[in-house]
Scaffold this active site. Sequence first.
Site, short mmCIF file in Angstrom:
data_model
loop_
_atom_site.label_atom_id
_atom_site.label_comp_id
_atom_site.label_asym_id
_atom_site.label_seq_id
_atom_site.Cartn_x
_atom_site.Cartn_y
_atom_site.Cartn_z
CB THR A 157 -13.00 6.90 -12.21
OG1 THR A 157 -12.47 6.69 -10.90
CG2 THR A 157 -13.43 8.35 -12.33
CB THR A 159 -6.94 5.33 -12.51
OG1 THR A 159 -7.48 5.99 -11.37
CG2 THR A 159 -7.67 5.80 -13.76
CG ASP A 160 -7.34 4.03 -6.96
OD1 ASP A 160 -6.74 5.07 -7.30
OD2 ASP A 160 -8.29 4.04 -6.15
CD GLN A 214 12.88 0.78 -0.28
OE1 GLN A 214 13.00 1.96 -0.01
NE2 GLN A 214 12.97 -0.18 0.64
CB CYS A 215 15.60 3.85 -6.87
SG CYS A 215 16.77 3.96 -5.50
#
Length: 330
Positions: free
Chosen positions: A15, A94-95, A266-267
Amino acid sequence: MNPTQKLLVLYTGGTIGMQMSEAGLAPASGFEARLRAEQAAHPERPVPAWRFGELLPPLDSANMTQANWLAMRDAIVHAVDEDGCDAVLLLHGTDTLAYSAAALSFLLLGLNVPVVLTGSMQPAGVAGSDAWPNLFGALALLAHGVAPGVHLYFNGQLLHGACASKLKSEAFDAFADHQRPRHGRHLNELPAALHYRQPRQPVRLAVQPLFPGLAAEQLRALLSSDVQGVLLECYGSGTGPSDNPAILAALSEAHARGVVLAAISQCPQGHVEFGVYAAGSALAATGLVSGAGMGREAALGKLFSLLGAGLSQAEVERLFALDLCGELAE
């Protein structure tokens, strides 16, 4: 932390340098001239001496692949070892910025210069954009001196390259340390195979989150797809469907075939500790190695580096559980 004397600004797209096209914002070349014009307009900003490099074609970081990670690594190694640069500033979309920062953290082990990655949420030239503040903020830090290693600079924060995540899709403070517990035994001596001068190869990796209703057939199909390593995103402290013998068998069989199985939580602020629950112990018994408090970006980049170095399954598992660059221990 010596002041940077000879900097490579390595532009990959993203970007920060995008310009409007008929289809919307798109990566564009020509960023060196724009950067030099902005620097000339603000001579008060501290900036080290720099030269410009560009990886072509410029990419939207959503299109980043392992090949791009390797190309970035090659350009950085050449700049340091052949051209005598003592720092690198890498401009990136940034992705997947946190993924590339994590991958480079493990691809550049042993490199004794700082590598700083940055980008922006809005293109340079847009009114109120964060592009120039991020870029010249990183340049100012490098002018004063940054510790060796891979870092991610964004919105005034200098983050560890293997411990950052993108948490927001629009706000300028999009990146932060993932704040997961980092407790791990540090590697005493870097193996020669992991030194930054050693080239790497592409690796067939997959990420599989656990979720209620995951079928053994789905997991078996993934594990049978010629993958070399699978990152399993477990519940909580490393639990999963331990009462499903077909899922446990699929994992055990894949491990027996040589597939590296790694587990993270996953937390957002969790870490794997298999022995807390019987459900975690059952998963560990299939051959999973704990990623402790690593996030997805770090765990994936670490697997890529270890497997890409051609190490054996046992050696990958041993090193994956050790702290290599601060990803597991502060």
